[in-house]
Design an enzyme around this catalytic site. Structure first.
Site, short mmCIF file in Angstrom:
data_model
loop_
_atom_site.label_atom_id
_atom_site.label_comp_id
_atom_site.label_asym_id
_atom_site.label_seq_id
_atom_site.Cartn_x
_atom_site.Cartn_y
_atom_site.Cartn_z
N ARG A 1 0.83 -1.20 0.00
CA ARG A 1 0.00 0.00 0.00
C ARG A 1 0.87 1.26 0.00
NH1 ARG A 1 -5.27 -2.00 1.07
NH2 ARG A 1 -6.62 -0.44 1.97
N ARG B 1 -21.79 -0.36 -0.77
CA ARG B 1 -21.14 -1.65 -0.62
C ARG B 1 -21.66 -2.42 0.60
NH1 ARG B 1 -14.68 -1.82 -1.33
NH2 ARG B 1 -14.50 -1.20 0.83
P1 AMP Z 1 -9.13 -2.81 2.42
O1 AMP Z 1 -10.13 -3.87 2.68
O2 AMP Z 1 -8.02 -3.26 1.49
O3 AMP Z 1 -9.76 -1.52 1.97
O4 AMP Z 1 -8.40 -2.51 3.82
C1 AMP Z 1 -9.13 -2.03 4.93
C2 AMP Z 1 -8.19 -1.37 5.92
O5 AMP Z 1 -7.22 -2.33 6.39
C3 AMP Z 1 -7.34 -0.24 5.37
O6 AMP Z 1 -8.04 1.01 5.34
C4 AMP Z 1 -6.17 -0.22 6.35
O7 AMP Z 1 -6.56 0.36 7.60
C5 AMP Z 1 -5.97 -1.71 6.58
N1 AMP Z 1 -5.02 -2.25 5.58
C6 AMP Z 1 -5.27 -3.15 4.60
N2 AMP Z 1 -4.16 -3.40 3.89
C7 AMP Z 1 -3.18 -2.65 4.42
C8 AMP Z 1 -1.81 -2.45 4.13
N3 AMP Z 1 -1.20 -3.08 3.11
N4 AMP Z 1 -1.10 -1.58 4.91
C9 AMP Z 1 -1.68 -0.95 5.94
N5 AMP Z 1 -2.97 -1.06 6.26
C10 AMP Z 1 -3.73 -1.91 5.51
#
Ligand code: AMP
Length: 217
Positions: free
Chosen positions: A88, A127
């Protein structure tokens, strides 16, 4: 096939990751899903991650990197994987390079799902995610037969806390600051393939598979 999926929140990464992983027969590894499962399960990892997730911030790299390192060491990931939501930022990309280096491997390709800002906001607000299998539905574009239950597994559907309008705005800012430079980073290394992620789920899946097939072993 060692794949990374990037794109802003709401680009459809989770939805497409399911289909792409199935097509290329690799495990889908979604850091967001792993964090959410840990939050629901009340684990120590979940407790450390929750406040960052609720605020729409990134979980600190030390926590995230260790989790991904463990997951990639599982036997099902030795012959390939699809990473959804990791890396990320550029530092996480460096960590991933290091992990792959240790096993004498490299990424096959990075797929960027391209969508504009307004569409992303529209998608996130409608969603609904399954608590059980993680499948993502949309009240307008891909509605489940019954409002609160997942058609795939019968699990309960919920609106993610971090999909509230304010947190969505913040997540998009974080994306612009931290994750967009990563897209440039992979593009500079000629590892990036971008597709237009507007249209039906099926159309986007087809575009993704067409774009990725030349990189399959
Ligand atoms: P997502 O489902 O990919 O939108 O992830 C939801 C939340 O999980 C994000 O907003 C972050 O708080 C955390 N998260 C997921 N992937 C990462 C990552 N690679 N690095 C840091 N935080 C993450």
């Amino acid at each position: 096939m060692r794949l990374v999926l990037v794109g802003p929140p709401g680009a459809g990464k989770g939805t497409q990751a399911e289909f792409i992983a199935e097509h290329f027969r690799v495990p889908k590894i979604s850091t967001g899903d792993i964090f959410r499962a840990n939050v629901s399960g009340g684990t120590e990892l979940g407790q450390r991650a929750k406040r960052f997730m609720d605020a729409g911030d990134l979980v600190p790299d030390v926590v995230t990197n260790a989790m991904v390192r463990d997951r990639l060491a599982q036997p099902d990931a030795t012959d390939g994987f699809l990473l959804d939501g990791f890396p990320r930022n550029v530092a996480q990309a460096g960590e991933l390079d290091g992990i792959l280096d240790e096993i004498g491997s490299t990424l096959s390709v990075v797929l960027d799902l391209d969508v504009d800002h307004d569409e992303v906001v529209r998608r996130l607000s409608g969603r609904r995610t399954c608590k059980n299998c993680g499948h993502v539905w949309h009240v307008e574009f891909d509605p489940p037969a019954s409002e609160n239950a997942c058609d795939k597994c019968g699990g309960e559907l919920y609106h993610r806390d971090d999909d509230s309008p304010e947190t969505v705005r913040h997540r998009l800012e974080i994306y612009a600051q931290q994750t967009a430079p990563l897209v440039q980073f992979y593009d500079n290394r000629s590892q990036l393939v971008a597709i237009n992620a507007l249209g039906t789920v099926e159309d986007v899946t087809e575009r993704a598979i067409d774009a990725l097939t030349p990189f399959a072993d």
